[in-house]
Design an enzyme around this catalytic site. Sequence first.
Site, PDB file in Angstrom:
ATOM      1  N   GLU A  82     -10.099 -11.416 -59.420  1.00  0.00           N
ATOM      2  CA  GLU A  82      -9.906 -10.303 -60.366  1.00  0.00           C
ATOM      3  C   GLU A  82      -9.294 -10.790 -61.682  1.00  0.00           C
ATOM      4  O   GLU A  82      -8.224 -11.406 -61.672  1.00  0.00           O
ATOM      5  CB  GLU A  82      -8.984  -9.267 -59.704  1.00  0.00           C
ATOM      6  N   LYS A 266      -0.761  -2.210 -53.703  1.00  0.00           N
ATOM      7  CA  LYS A 266      -1.923  -3.098 -53.903  1.00  0.00           C
ATOM      8  C   LYS A 266      -1.649  -4.017 -55.097  1.00  0.00           C
ATOM      9  O   LYS A 266      -2.005  -5.194 -55.092  1.00  0.00           O
ATOM     10  CB  LYS A 266      -3.185  -2.256 -54.114  1.00  0.00           C
ATOM     11  N   ASP A 282      -2.445 -16.886 -43.875  1.00  0.00           N
ATOM     12  CA  ASP A 282      -3.202 -15.788 -43.270  1.00  0.00           C
ATOM     13  C   ASP A 282      -2.844 -14.520 -44.061  1.00  0.00           C
ATOM     14  O   ASP A 282      -1.858 -13.844 -43.762  1.00  0.00           O
ATOM     15  CB  ASP A 282      -2.802 -15.669 -41.797  1.00  0.00           C
ATOM     16  N   HIS A 380      -7.136  -5.590 -70.308  1.00  0.00           N
ATOM     17  CA  HIS A 380      -8.395  -6.127 -69.745  1.00  0.00           C
ATOM     18  C   HIS A 380      -9.354  -6.482 -70.878  1.00  0.00           C
ATOM     19  O   HIS A 380      -9.978  -7.523 -70.870  1.00  0.00           O
ATOM     20  CB  HIS A 380      -9.084  -5.072 -68.856  1.00  0.00           C
TER      21      HIS A 380
HETATM   22  C1  MEV Z   1      -5.390  -3.242 -59.837  1.00  0.00           C
HETATM   23  O1  MEV Z   1      -5.893  -4.350 -59.133  1.00  0.00           O
HETATM   24  C2  MEV Z   1      -3.928  -3.011 -59.499  1.00  0.00           C
HETATM   25  C3  MEV Z   1      -3.299  -1.758 -60.106  1.00  0.00           C
HETATM   26  O2  MEV Z   1      -4.072  -0.617 -59.768  1.00  0.00           O
HETATM   27  C4  MEV Z   1      -1.894  -1.645 -59.552  1.00  0.00           C
HETATM   28  C5  MEV Z   1      -1.196  -0.342 -59.901  1.00  0.00           C
HETATM   29  O3  MEV Z   1      -1.878   0.682 -60.118  1.00  0.00           O
HETATM   30  O4  MEV Z   1       0.055  -0.353 -59.883  1.00  0.00           O
HETATM   31  C6  MEV Z   1      -3.295  -1.814 -61.626  1.00  0.00           C
END
Ligand code: MEV
Length: 427
Positions: A82, A266, A282, A380
């Site tokens: 990513e 995430k 792992d 981005h």
């Molecule tokens: C994208 O890979 C991760 C985000 O969505 C994390 C977040 O929303 O805090 C940008």
Amino acid sequence: MPSSRVSGFYNWTLQERLEWVARWADLLDEEVAVLKSAPGLTLDQADRMIENVVGLHGLPLGIALNFQVNGRDVLVPMVIEEPSVVAGASFAAKLARSGGGFRAESTPPEMIGQIQVLDLLDLEAARAAVEAARERILAHADNVDPVIRRLGGGAQDLEVRALPDTPAGPMLVLHLIYDCRDAMGANAVNTACEALAPLIEEITGGRVGLRILSNLADRRLARAECTVPADALAFGDFPGERVVRGIVEAWGFAAADPYRAATHNKGILNGVDAVAIATGQDWRAIEAGAHAYAARSGRYTSLSTWEQDGDGNLVGRLEMPLAVGTVGGATRSHPTAQVALKVLGVRTARELAEVMAAVGLAQNLAAIRALATEGIQRGHMTLHARQVAIAAGAQGDEIEAVARRMVAEGVVRPDRAEEILHETRNT
Ligand code: MEV
């Protein structure tokens, strides 16, 4: 001590970056060759790692800069598909650095092995029998891996949990607490649990079912913390105070709402997993542990916290299970993982976990800072614009100039990059 603080690294050529990292980490020629060889792994090596191998699958390895963890400058290898993740971690590490870097710590590397005991008429009597035989059981588990015991690890404790009401009837669950030292420990723990099974059946009079480690490694925690001065967070039209408030509000959202917490976490795992993959861990075990830990109160929530201290600074903290190793498994068999560990300069699994927690916190900061201010698309687009500018032939300072103009115009395309480049070179 060399500094991990570098600006404009993305403008260097790949060769310049690699040479700099090689000098920084004292890499041997053969280690540099591992990074340069397409997937860092030969087919023969891959064939010895898993079954039915027919090929290899490559991913980019980037270096996150600016990290300081417990006073030590660290270069962080990250493997991820990513865009923006490596840049985000480096940017947030620079912010944290302005407040003294990351402070990190970890608990002893204790994993939990579970042994399920069924067909018991009296759960409490079986529990008492296990507790009475505690020393015998621990000694038996300790015989399984004399190397780990010699290194100061091995069986530490035994816990007994009664589950009287499961869909499969009553059962007793034994937790073998096992110190894995610098190994992730799945093999050692599973072997010990399997070896204990006949003894447990003899002691309880029951029938042993599953014997397997738990990925809810809540005794093997890593913690990281950072303080960012509000001034360091100011940019464009956003005063530092407003950015701090936005980040605290973003955290409040994740703390209260599982839908947001999943995405927030995430973001943390974007950083943690990228280091995990680079170093041959792992990462599914790490993911499982992280999400189960985030739900330990009965409601899924944020793994991190963000608040404002009395001086107006932003203070972030992360605590999560990190079952990682620096010996055994892919850390040994994958050549790139070995090089990544050398670049990180960590000596123990605990140190690795501490750096990973710092990276997770940095990644979280980068994401919620952007989300709470200009949104993530601008960053981005800027990164994307730089790539487009480079592809159009921009070099050195031209890259930033061309990228900035395309972003300002809202047109990020190779033909526009070429036009701008032509214009700037001819004026
Ligand atoms: C994208 O890979 C991760 C985000 O969505 C994390 C977040 O929303 O805090 C940008």
